[in-house]
Design an enzyme around this catalytic site. Sequence first.
Site, short mmCIF file in Angstrom:
data_model
loop_
_atom_site.label_atom_id
_atom_site.label_comp_id
_atom_site.label_asym_id
_atom_site.label_seq_id
_atom_site.Cartn_x
_atom_site.Cartn_y
_atom_site.Cartn_z
N CYS A 2 32.50 40.29 50.50
CA CYS A 2 32.21 41.29 50.80
C CYS A 2 33.15 42.51 50.64
O CYS A 2 34.34 42.19 50.69
CB CYS A 2 31.95 41.58 52.62
SG CYS A 2 30.61 40.31 53.05
N ARG A 27 32.93 41.59 44.83
CA ARG A 27 33.02 40.75 45.95
C ARG A 27 31.70 40.28 46.91
O ARG A 27 32.01 39.27 47.75
CB ARG A 27 33.94 41.73 46.98
CG ARG A 27 35.29 42.06 46.32
CD ARG A 27 36.07 42.85 47.32
NE ARG A 27 36.18 42.17 48.42
CZ ARG A 27 37.48 41.46 48.84
NH1 ARG A 27 38.30 41.41 47.72
NH2 ARG A 27 37.68 40.76 49.82
N TRP A 76 28.09 39.77 50.87
CA TRP A 76 27.83 38.46 50.49
C TRP A 76 27.56 37.76 51.83
O TRP A 76 28.14 37.41 52.75
CB TRP A 76 29.18 37.94 49.87
CG TRP A 76 28.93 36.68 49.28
CD1 TRP A 76 28.68 36.14 47.89
CD2 TRP A 76 29.02 35.21 49.89
NE1 TRP A 76 28.55 34.75 47.73
CE2 TRP A 76 28.72 34.33 48.95
CE3 TRP A 76 29.44 34.95 51.02
CZ2 TRP A 76 28.80 32.89 49.14
CZ3 TRP A 76 29.52 33.63 51.51
CH2 TRP A 76 29.03 32.47 50.37
N ASN A 102 34.07 42.70 56.84
CA ASN A 102 34.28 41.53 55.92
C ASN A 102 34.79 40.38 56.53
O ASN A 102 35.98 40.49 57.30
CB ASN A 102 35.28 42.05 54.75
CG ASN A 102 35.65 40.77 53.90
OD1 ASN A 102 34.94 39.84 53.78
ND2 ASN A 102 36.66 40.87 53.28
N GLY A 103 34.24 39.05 56.66
CA GLY A 103 34.88 38.08 57.32
C GLY A 103 33.83 37.43 58.21
O GLY A 103 32.75 37.30 58.03
N GLU A 492 37.59 23.21 33.21
CA GLU A 492 37.46 24.71 32.90
C GLU A 492 35.89 25.27 32.47
O GLU A 492 35.44 25.88 32.66
CB GLU A 492 38.57 25.50 32.68
CG GLU A 492 38.50 27.07 32.58
CD GLU A 492 38.42 27.91 33.54
OE1 GLU A 492 38.28 27.13 34.62
OE2 GLU A 492 38.26 28.85 33.78
N LYS A 496 32.84 27.02 34.07
CA LYS A 496 32.10 28.36 33.48
C LYS A 496 30.87 28.15 33.21
O LYS A 496 30.16 29.30 33.30
CB LYS A 496 33.06 28.71 32.04
CG LYS A 496 34.57 29.19 32.18
CD LYS A 496 34.85 30.31 32.82
CE LYS A 496 35.16 30.43 34.23
NZ LYS A 496 36.27 30.45 34.66
N GLU A 499 29.15 28.38 36.61
CA GLU A 499 28.95 29.41 37.36
C GLU A 499 28.22 30.63 36.79
O GLU A 499 27.53 31.67 37.63
CB GLU A 499 30.32 29.95 37.89
CG GLU A 499 31.44 30.21 36.93
CD GLU A 499 32.61 30.63 37.48
OE1 GLU A 499 32.92 31.01 38.81
OE2 GLU A 499 33.79 30.56 36.93
N HIS A 515 32.20 4.32 33.01
CA HIS A 515 32.15 3.69 34.44
C HIS A 515 30.85 4.50 35.31
O HIS A 515 30.80 4.36 36.52
CB HIS A 515 33.30 4.06 35.22
CG HIS A 515 34.47 3.38 34.73
ND1 HIS A 515 34.56 1.81 34.73
CD2 HIS A 515 35.21 3.90 33.86
CE1 HIS A 515 35.53 1.56 34.00
NE2 HIS A 515 36.30 2.46 33.30
N LYS A 614 33.87 37.20 43.86
CA LYS A 614 35.35 37.04 43.33
C LYS A 614 36.42 36.42 44.11
O LYS A 614 37.25 35.43 43.72
CB LYS A 614 35.62 38.34 42.75
CG LYS A 614 36.80 38.40 42.06
CD LYS A 614 36.51 37.87 40.57
CE LYS A 614 38.15 37.96 39.76
NZ LYS A 614 37.97 36.86 38.56
O1 M6R Z 1 41.66 34.31 43.61
P1 M6R Z 1 41.54 32.62 43.23
O2 M6R Z 1 42.46 32.18 42.34
O3 M6R Z 1 42.49 32.08 44.47
O4 M6R Z 1 40.29 32.04 43.43
C1 M6R Z 1 40.12 30.70 43.37
C2 M6R Z 1 38.77 30.33 42.77
O5 M6R Z 1 37.97 30.98 43.81
C3 M6R Z 1 38.31 30.97 41.68
O6 M6R Z 1 39.11 30.59 40.57
C4 M6R Z 1 36.72 30.69 41.26
O7 M6R Z 1 36.66 29.40 41.04
C5 M6R Z 1 36.46 31.31 39.99
N1 M6R Z 1 35.19 31.94 40.15
C6 M6R Z 1 36.44 30.74 38.62
O8 M6R Z 1 35.92 31.35 37.48
#
Ligand code: M6R
Length: 619
Positions: A2, A27, A76, A102-103, A492, A496, A499, A515, A614
């Site tokens: 949020c 956010r 969110w 937020n929270g 990674e 990507k 997500e 396995h 984010k």
């Molecule tokens: O702000 P941070 O680096 O602590 O965030 C960690 C993860 O939430 C962040 O890397 C998330 O996996 C991203 N969406 C990846 O693209």
Amino acid sequence: MCGIMGYVGRGSARDVILNGLARQEYRGYDSAGAALRVGGEIKNIKIVGRVSELHRLVYADEGTAEAVSGIGHTRWATHGGVTVTNAHPHESADGSVVLVHNGIIENAREIRSRLEADGIKFRTETDTESPCQLLARIYAGNGGDARAAMSELCGSLSGIFSLVILFRDRPDEIWCARRGAPLVAAHTDEGGYCASDPTALLEYTHDMFFLEDGEFAEITPDGIKFFGFDGEERVKKSIFLHWDSAMAEKGHYEHFMRKEIDEQPNIVRLTIDAHTVLTSVDIEGDLNMPDGKPLASWIREIRRVQFVACGTSHYATLVARGLMESLDNALDVTADVASEYRYRSVPGGPDTLAVFVSQSGETADTLAAARGARGRGTRCIAVTNVRGSTLDREAGCALLTTAGPEVGVAATKTFTSQICLLNLLALQLLKSRGTLSVGDEARLIGGMRALPTKQQALLEREGEIRALAEKYSGSKGFFFIGRRESVPLTMEGALKLKEIAYLPSEAYAAGEMKHGPIAMLDEHLTVVALVPNDDLREKMLSSVAESRARGARIVIMATEGDAEVAAMCDDVLFVPETERELFALCGVIPLQLFAYHTARTLGRPIDMPRNLAKSVTVE
Ligand code: M6R
């Protein structure tokens, strides 16, 4: 999660709130709302959907042009479905308080039952309505003393919150409070501001006041007063942020993610320049420890190094862990996800160095893990991209990545900047331990300095990668396979794709395929095999052959010049040769572009993928 925003002053509250929400939409983006004070009225406009839709509605109401103060929210959802009623801002039943949050308020149900028993009617399913109604009750009961009411409210809440509040009968004020969720305030001649993220305020000022946990503030057009939750006034110093607001603009790009991918060569350059001492003949690689303490004075006592992070930041730590292990296997180096580290009985104390890595510096699990480690007497270093973030402020020693603001929800440039910085930190640690040879140091620093040119060459091959993405976007799923240095990169690459393209994609150490996962392979699945030209190349090619024999479509990422691999796959993507330990810093570019163009082909909302935010500020 949020984004929240507040403003009171001489400018257009409508513009400030809506611009601030647009900048913080990453956010959370399932619903949005703004409460704007126009004369004696507070216009509370809420929608399910994006800030652009809220913008349209707010601007359609001409009266809002006169607004002098306001609060806003982009949500969110955690508690309560995605509905207009559950969207923020929330209003107390008597209309005296309007609030955004937020929270997560952990005692929301208890507060609600108590107030409902007293006849107060709740309208929403959210946890946020409880502090809103409670504040109105306290404020009415104490004769309208806002400072005392804020103090009592904050003391009564458990859980995580940042709040921004309008009191209906206090037209020249907004109030905000923080425990556990980020909140920044600022003041200029035009008025007072607060937001979840400093990038929302950069177009007005670079001087920011970061509220600490346990603080609230009164913001007026003429200044800001800070208080502890005990109601005592506090003096705070501002922090100057060097970021410039244009850095958080999309420019001519269609998406922030695409822009941020392009920024990587320059960021690698900046990171190395910022943290190394360069002479005309060689590179010392001396890292400036920001606490000023010579690393050499305590590094020899260190027996273990623990890297701790979440998501992409965790994968960056896996790369650094691999580098350290390959150069000094007498040191016990681990890399954990913060959500596990914080609850496990991990070793600690002064012989342990823990490195907490977070782009945002606000990830709840990483913050909690760092607090736990400090409590055990572990020596801690933070690595973050956001100056003034909680991780930065709480860490005794913080290193900043020089990536600039990252807006796309999918991390890209911060991954490469984290790896560069962690590699430099690793080299410095090993050098101070006396286990880094001059040859390895020169080889790796030289290898890093050569990276931007190689990354740039990869970016220029976007057309080729786009064609591959279009060709494979119909796949039922993907396996990313690799060995040793490539394993973090498989993770990674798969993340990507998950997500932003929402495609099933798994990352596997190639040796693990037999396995179990190999059972899934057929002609509808694509295997992306990372095959750098190193000592494990032949083993990787055996895994490729096994996958191919099961009918899977194969894309190989190989080192330039390795022409032989073309015959073993459907498509090949060449990357320039690098030092073995630096493979991820080149290989990640095609994987980012591949995910980006797959998502684009599938028409996904690339910068704001569904269900994600984010910054994960709740557990
Ligand atoms: O702000 P941070 O680096 O602590 O965030 C960690 C993860 O939430 C962040 O890397 C998330 O996996 C991203 N969406 C990846 O693209």
